[in-house]
Write an enzyme that holds these catalytic residues in place. Structure first.
Site, PDB file in Angstrom:
ATOM      1  N   CYS A  96      81.069  34.155  -0.454  1.00 52.87           N
ATOM      2  CA  CYS A  96      82.166  34.858   0.191  1.00 52.87           C
ATOM      3  C   CYS A  96      82.985  35.526  -1.128  1.00 52.87           C
ATOM      4  CB  CYS A  96      83.248  34.038   0.917  1.00 52.87           C
ATOM      5  SG  CYS A  96      83.945  32.580   0.150  1.00 52.87           S
ATOM      6  N   HIS A 272      88.222  30.407   0.899  1.00 49.77           N
ATOM      7  CA  HIS A 272      87.552  31.585   1.316  1.00 49.77           C
ATOM      8  C   HIS A 272      87.981  32.841   0.784  1.00 49.77           C
ATOM      9  CE1 HIS A 272      84.862  33.732   3.851  1.00 49.77           C
ATOM     10  NE2 HIS A 272      85.795  34.218   4.791  1.00 49.77           N
ATOM     11  N   ASN A 292      86.407  39.911   7.155  1.00 49.40           N
ATOM     12  CA  ASN A 292      85.546  38.764   6.929  1.00 49.40           C
ATOM     13  C   ASN A 292      84.200  39.177   6.854  1.00 49.40           C
ATOM     14  OD1 ASN A 292      85.378  36.102   6.274  1.00 49.40           O
ATOM     15  ND2 ASN A 292      86.028  35.315   8.421  1.00 49.40           N
TER      16      ASN A 292
END
Length: 325
Positions: A96, A272, A292
């Protein structure tokens, strides 16, 4: 707590967002934790970027007389930059940090130059590593701050997603096949493997059929910097484009369906990295609009600005197109 219990609790509290665990394929929070590959401020190898005012003497001057709009969406502000609206998938890999940073690079580059081009999350995940990149470790985690700094020093090559492999349209497309994080398995999104994929090798060559060499394809930014004021974040975003951010994922976050998310219940699972593409107000609640990299279910979310402590860093960089020489 299992996800169904978490979702039921959230929905019973009238907290401004809706949870749904009916189509989640994760059986345990450990599976979600594997996707949380960003080092936060309590990590021993954490790297904080310098403040914008320390990087550019005239940084504050660009905002003199500028009043940020009350609502903002980068997708509609710069519609010719289709890279902003595109959702990319990190697959079964804790990369990520590479996605949040690379997407910010390509989006801000498009805002600055008008060049609507995707850049290689694989180049970032595989080649931004070790001491010179904040001890980032590919699928095992890393830092968007160090990745953005790496892009200013080493540059990053072009690269699309898994379906783009073999097309010759970019240098290093993402080689890890998308999988079903939050949707039922299908031909497009097969079931994810039990364990994470290994980190791809740092191959400093472009795929066959692409017209440029790896070194000629590299593009750099000028400098990476950070901002921690909500007002300054809004102004910078509205002027210069999307930004990278890192936050703590709690076990209620994977159940997010709609509304303005705020941590309501559950334990911390890890850090994240995402991309903030806008902000606004919904039902009296100020929010960040966040992109995301976990497939379609959690593609665009809204986070309460009031819960700003959820976010550990807002990472920005200024872009000036410059070819490697």
């Amino acid at each position: 707590q299992d996800f169904e219990t978490i979702a039921q609790y959230v929905n019973s509290q009238n907290v401004g967002w809706t949870a749904d665990a009916s189509s989640l394929l994760y059986k345990t929070t450990d599976e979600v934790a594997n996707l949380c590959g960003t080092f936060l401020s309590d990590h021993p190898d954490y790297v904080k970027l310098p403040d914008a005012e320390d990087v550019f003497d005239d940084y504050s001057a660009q905002f003199e007389g500028f009043e940020a709009p009350t609502e903002f969406d980068s997708r509609t502000q710069w519609p010719k930059c289709t890279v902003i609206a595109k959702i990319r998938d990190q697959s079964a890999c804790g990369s990520c940090w590479a996605f949040g940073s690379t997407e910010t690079f390509e989006d801000r580059r498009c805002v600055s130059t008008g060049d609507d081009v995707e850049f290689s999350t694989e180049d970032t995940a595989s080649c931004c590593s070790g001491f010179l990149c904040g001890m980032s470790m590919g699928c095992n985690g890393g830092q968007p701050s160090s990745a953005l700094d790496w892009m200013s020093r080493a540059g990053v090559v072009t690269g699309g997603d898994y379906p783009d492999i073999g097309t010759g349209d970019s240098c290093r497309p993402y080689s890890l096949k998308p999988c079903a994080h939050h949707v039922p398995p299908s031909s497009k999104y097969p079931a994810c493997p039990t364990d994470e994929y290994p980190t791809p090798r740092c191959q400093k060559t472009c795929e066959s059929g692409y017209s440029k060499s790896y070194s000629d394809d590299k593009q750099k930014s000028t400098r990476a910097y950070s901002i921690n004021s909500v007002d300054k974040i809004m102004a910078d975003l509205a002027q210069n484009g999307p930004v990278s951010a890192a936050f703590t994922v709690y076990s209620d976050f994977p159940t997010y369906k709609s509304g303005v998310y705020k941590h309501t219940t559950g334990q911390a699972l890890g850090g994240h990295a995402v991309e903030i593409i806008g902000y606004g107000t919904e039902s009296g609640e100020d929010y960040w609009l966040v992109k995301n990299s976990w497939v379609v279910r959690l593609c665009v979310c809204v986070f309460s600005i009031i819960c700003v402590e959820l976010f550990h860093d807002f990472l920005f960089f200024a872009f000036v197109e410059r070819r490697m020489g």
